[in-house]
Design a protein around this motif. Structure first.
Motif, PDB file in Angstrom:
ATOM      1  N   ARG A 160     -29.060 -21.923  15.983  1.00 26.35           N
ATOM      2  CA  ARG A 160     -28.548 -23.177  16.541  1.00 26.35           C
ATOM      3  C   ARG A 160     -28.075 -24.082  15.416  1.00 26.35           C
ATOM      4  NH1 ARG A 160     -32.631 -27.591  17.092  1.00 26.35           N
ATOM      5  NH2 ARG A 160     -34.468 -26.943  15.922  1.00 26.35           N
ATOM      6  N   VAL A 161     -27.266 -25.051  15.762  1.00 28.71           N
ATOM      7  CA  VAL A 161     -26.762 -26.012  14.790  1.00 28.71           C
ATOM      8  C   VAL A 161     -27.840 -27.069  14.548  1.00 28.71           C
ATOM      9  CG1 VAL A 161     -25.013 -27.783  14.355  1.00 28.71           C
ATOM     10  CG2 VAL A 161     -24.368 -25.618  15.447  1.00 28.71           C
ATOM     11  N   LEU A 162     -28.187 -27.253  13.297  1.00 33.46           N
ATOM     12  CA  LEU A 162     -29.200 -28.257  12.941  1.00 33.46           C
ATOM     13  C   LEU A 162     -28.576 -29.493  12.318  1.00 33.46           C
ATOM     14  CD1 LEU A 162     -31.940 -25.917  11.439  1.00 33.46           C
ATOM     15  CD2 LEU A 162     -31.928 -26.990  13.684  1.00 33.46           C
ATOM     16  N   VAL A 163     -27.487 -29.313  11.580  1.00 37.10           N
ATOM     17  CA  VAL A 163     -26.841 -30.442  10.904  1.00 37.10           C
ATOM     18  C   VAL A 163     -25.326 -30.311  10.989  1.00 37.10           C
ATOM     19  CG1 VAL A 163     -28.728 -30.870   9.265  1.00 37.10           C
ATOM     20  CG2 VAL A 163     -26.934 -29.256   8.656  1.00 37.10           C
ATOM     21  N   ARG A 164     -24.681 -31.460  11.032  1.00 33.04           N
ATOM     22  CA  ARG A 164     -23.219 -31.501  10.980  1.00 33.04           C
ATOM     23  C   ARG A 164     -22.748 -32.245   9.724  1.00 33.04           C
ATOM     24  NH1 ARG A 164     -21.988 -29.349  15.701  1.00 33.04           N
ATOM     25  NH2 ARG A 164     -23.080 -29.909  17.589  1.00 33.04           N
ATOM     26  N   ASN A 165     -23.612 -33.124   9.211  1.00 33.33           N
ATOM     27  CA  ASN A 165     -23.301 -33.867   7.991  1.00 33.33           C
ATOM     28  C   ASN A 165     -24.614 -34.189   7.275  1.00 33.33           C
ATOM     29  OD1 ASN A 165     -24.326 -36.488   8.989  1.00 33.33           O
ATOM     30  ND2 ASN A 165     -22.635 -36.293  10.445  1.00 33.33           N
ATOM     31  N   PRO A 166     -24.533 -34.600   6.005  1.00 35.23           N
ATOM     32  CA  PRO A 166     -25.774 -34.852   5.234  1.00 35.23           C
ATOM     33  C   PRO A 166     -26.716 -35.877   5.876  1.00 35.23           C
ATOM     34  CG  PRO A 166     -23.910 -34.731   3.749  1.00 35.23           C
ATOM     35  CD  PRO A 166     -23.347 -34.721   5.145  1.00 35.23           C
ATOM     36  N   GLU A 167     -26.184 -36.826   6.594  1.00 36.76           N
ATOM     37  CA  GLU A 167     -27.029 -37.844   7.219  1.00 36.76           C
ATOM     38  C   GLU A 167     -27.926 -37.256   8.302  1.00 36.76           C
ATOM     39  OE1 GLU A 167     -23.635 -38.273   6.727  1.00 36.76           O
ATOM     40  OE2 GLU A 167     -24.017 -39.446   4.911  1.00 36.76           O
ATOM     41  N   ASP A 168     -27.519 -36.129   8.895  1.00 37.52           N
ATOM     42  CA  ASP A 168     -28.324 -35.491   9.940  1.00 37.52           C
ATOM     43  C   ASP A 168     -29.667 -34.997   9.407  1.00 37.52           C
ATOM     44  OD1 ASP A 168     -26.252 -35.916  11.713  1.00 37.52           O
ATOM     45  OD2 ASP A 168     -25.547 -33.838  11.670  1.00 37.52           O
ATOM     46  N   VAL A 169     -29.756 -34.747   8.110  1.00 36.74           N
ATOM     47  CA  VAL A 169     -30.999 -34.246   7.506  1.00 36.74           C
ATOM     48  C   VAL A 169     -32.128 -35.238   7.723  1.00 36.74           C
ATOM     49  CG1 VAL A 169     -32.113 -33.686   5.301  1.00 36.74           C
ATOM     50  CG2 VAL A 169     -29.825 -32.814   5.809  1.00 36.74           C
ATOM     51  N   GLU A 170     -31.808 -36.501   7.689  1.00 39.42           N
ATOM     52  CA  GLU A 170     -32.818 -37.556   7.820  1.00 39.42           C
ATOM     53  C   GLU A 170     -33.558 -37.492   9.156  1.00 39.42           C
ATOM     54  OE1 GLU A 170     -34.769 -40.447   5.863  1.00 39.42           O
ATOM     55  OE2 GLU A 170     -32.907 -39.664   5.072  1.00 39.42           O
ATOM     56  N   ALA A 171     -32.849 -37.217  10.242  1.00 40.69           N
ATOM     57  CA  ALA A 171     -33.442 -37.289  11.577  1.00 40.69           C
ATOM     58  C   ALA A 171     -33.853 -35.938  12.155  1.00 40.69           C
ATOM     59  CB  ALA A 171     -32.448 -37.954  12.529  1.00 40.69           C
ATOM     60  N   MET A 172     -33.441 -34.863  11.533  1.00 34.21           N
ATOM     61  CA  MET A 172     -33.701 -33.538  12.122  1.00 34.21           C
ATOM     62  C   MET A 172     -35.146 -33.096  11.948  1.00 34.21           C
ATOM     63  SD  MET A 172     -32.337 -30.753   9.425  1.00 34.21           S
ATOM     64  CE  MET A 172     -33.726 -29.677   9.629  1.00 34.21           C
ATOM     65  N   GLU A 173     -35.550 -32.183  12.824  1.00 31.74           N
ATOM     66  CA  GLU A 173     -36.846 -31.529  12.663  1.00 31.74           C
ATOM     67  C   GLU A 173     -36.654 -30.376  11.694  1.00 31.74           C
ATOM     68  OE1 GLU A 173     -38.713 -30.282  16.262  1.00 31.74           O
ATOM     69  OE2 GLU A 173     -37.998 -32.043  17.342  1.00 31.74           O
ATOM     70  N   ASN A 174     -37.700 -30.034  10.970  1.00 26.43           N
ATOM     71  CA  ASN A 174     -37.616 -28.876  10.089  1.00 26.43           C
ATOM     72  C   ASN A 174     -37.360 -27.626  10.920  1.00 26.43           C
ATOM     73  OD1 ASN A 174     -38.056 -30.259   7.697  1.00 26.43           O
ATOM     74  ND2 ASN A 174     -40.265 -30.074   7.863  1.00 26.43           N
ATOM     75  N   PRO A 175     -36.530 -26.720  10.400  1.00 24.32           N
ATOM     76  CA  PRO A 175     -36.288 -25.489  11.156  1.00 24.32           C
ATOM     77  C   PRO A 175     -37.570 -24.667  11.262  1.00 24.32           C
ATOM     78  CG  PRO A 175     -35.203 -25.413   9.009  1.00 24.32           C
ATOM     79  CD  PRO A 175     -35.793 -26.762   9.157  1.00 24.32           C
ATOM     80  N   LYS A 176     -37.706 -24.006  12.387  1.00 27.29           N
ATOM     81  CA  LYS A 176     -38.857 -23.132  12.626  1.00 27.29           C
ATOM     82  C   LYS A 176     -38.396 -21.681  12.538  1.00 27.29           C
ATOM     83  CE  LYS A 176     -40.980 -26.533  15.719  1.00 27.29           C
ATOM     84  NZ  LYS A 176     -40.336 -27.633  15.078  1.00 27.29           N
ATOM     85  N   ALA A 177     -39.327 -20.776  12.417  1.00 25.31           N
ATOM     86  CA  ALA A 177     -38.984 -19.356  12.298  1.00 25.31           C
ATOM     87  C   ALA A 177     -38.096 -18.904  13.451  1.00 25.31           C
ATOM     88  CB  ALA A 177     -40.250 -18.508  12.242  1.00 25.31           C
ATOM     89  N   LYS A 178     -38.323 -19.417  14.646  1.00 24.11           N
ATOM     90  CA  LYS A 178     -37.530 -19.008  15.808  1.00 24.11           C
ATOM     91  C   LYS A 178     -36.075 -19.484  15.725  1.00 24.11           C
ATOM     92  CE  LYS A 178     -38.667 -22.976  18.655  1.00 24.11           C
ATOM     93  NZ  LYS A 178     -39.228 -23.480  19.893  1.00 24.11           N
ATOM     94  N   ASP A 179     -35.782 -20.442  14.833  1.00 25.28           N
ATOM     95  CA  ASP A 179     -34.413 -20.935  14.668  1.00 25.28           C
ATOM     96  C   ASP A 179     -33.555 -19.982  13.837  1.00 25.28           C
ATOM     97  OD1 ASP A 179     -34.904 -23.316  16.096  1.00 25.28           O
ATOM     98  OD2 ASP A 179     -35.693 -24.282  14.297  1.00 25.28           O
ATOM     99  N   PHE A 180     -34.180 -19.079  13.100  1.00 22.90           N
ATOM    100  CA  PHE A 180     -33.471 -18.173  12.205  1.00 22.90           C
ATOM    101  C   PHE A 180     -33.217 -16.825  12.877  1.00 22.90           C
ATOM    102  CE2 PHE A 180     -35.701 -21.052   9.351  1.00 22.90           C
ATOM    103  CZ  PHE A 180     -34.752 -21.317   8.380  1.00 22.90           C
ATOM    104  N   THR A 181     -32.121 -16.193  12.490  1.00 22.72           N
ATOM    105  CA  THR A 181     -31.930 -14.787  12.821  1.00 22.72           C
ATOM    106  C   THR A 181     -32.887 -13.995  11.932  1.00 22.72           C
ATOM    107  OG1 THR A 181     -30.243 -14.428  11.127  1.00 22.72           O
ATOM    108  CG2 THR A 181     -29.465 -15.170  13.308  1.00 22.72           C
ATOM    109  N   ASP A 182     -33.008 -12.702  12.175  1.00 17.58           N
ATOM    110  CA  ASP A 182     -33.875 -11.881  11.319  1.00 17.58           C
ATOM    111  C   ASP A 182     -33.417 -11.938   9.865  1.00 17.58           C
ATOM    112  OD1 ASP A 182     -35.389 -11.169  13.508  1.00 17.58           O
ATOM    113  OD2 ASP A 182     -34.413  -9.224  13.778  1.00 17.58           O
ATOM    114  N   HIS A 183     -32.106 -11.808   9.650  1.00 23.90           N
ATOM    115  CA  HIS A 183     -31.573 -11.886   8.284  1.00 23.90           C
ATOM    116  C   HIS A 183     -31.775 -13.279   7.694  1.00 23.90           C
ATOM    117  CE1 HIS A 183     -29.066  -8.260   9.404  1.00 23.90           C
ATOM    118  NE2 HIS A 183     -29.765  -7.880   8.353  1.00 23.90           N
ATOM    119  N   GLY A 184     -31.598 -14.293   8.524  1.00 19.71           N
ATOM    120  CA  GLY A 184     -31.795 -15.663   8.062  1.00 19.71           C
ATOM    121  C   GLY A 184     -33.217 -15.927   7.619  1.00 19.71           C
TER     122      GLY A 184
END
Length: 114
Positions: A39-63
């Protein structure tokens, strides 16, 4: 944004905080652009401030594999505020992704699969 060095004296300057934020953005954007996140977590650097940390389920196996193998190197690059986070973080991830894909191709050739 919480970072373990915010409690040091003197604390990070606004410029340093912006570089750290950019470093996290570069990494997340790299994972998104290379199909390593579900899934998309960020679109610009400012999004980092408000986002939740990615969880293992957010990644593909390779990711998830790349995250686990590159995370410490990537964090060290973000932490070195003297460096350009865009170049240093992206270089680490590109190199490690290339190695991961080369290793996978080599394994597939050995086993006769594609």
């Amino acid at each position: 944004m919480h970072h373990y060095r915010t409690n040091v004296f003197p604390p990070y300057t606004e410029e340093e905080v912006a570089k750290i934020r950019l470093g996290f953005f570069v990494g997340l954007k790299f994972f998104q652009d290379n199909g390593l996140l579900k899934r998309v977590l960020v679109r610009n650097p400012e999004d980092v401030e408000a986002m939740e940390n990615p969880k293992a389920k957010d990644f593909t196996d390779h990711g998830l594999f790349l995250y686990r193998t590159s995370h410490q190197k990537y964090l060290a690059a973000i932490d070195d505020i003297r460096k350009d986070p865009w170049a240093s973080c992206k270089r680490i991830l590109e190199r490690d992704l290339g190695k991961m894909r080369d290793d996978e191709r080599s394994d597939n050739q050995k086993s006769g699969t594609q």
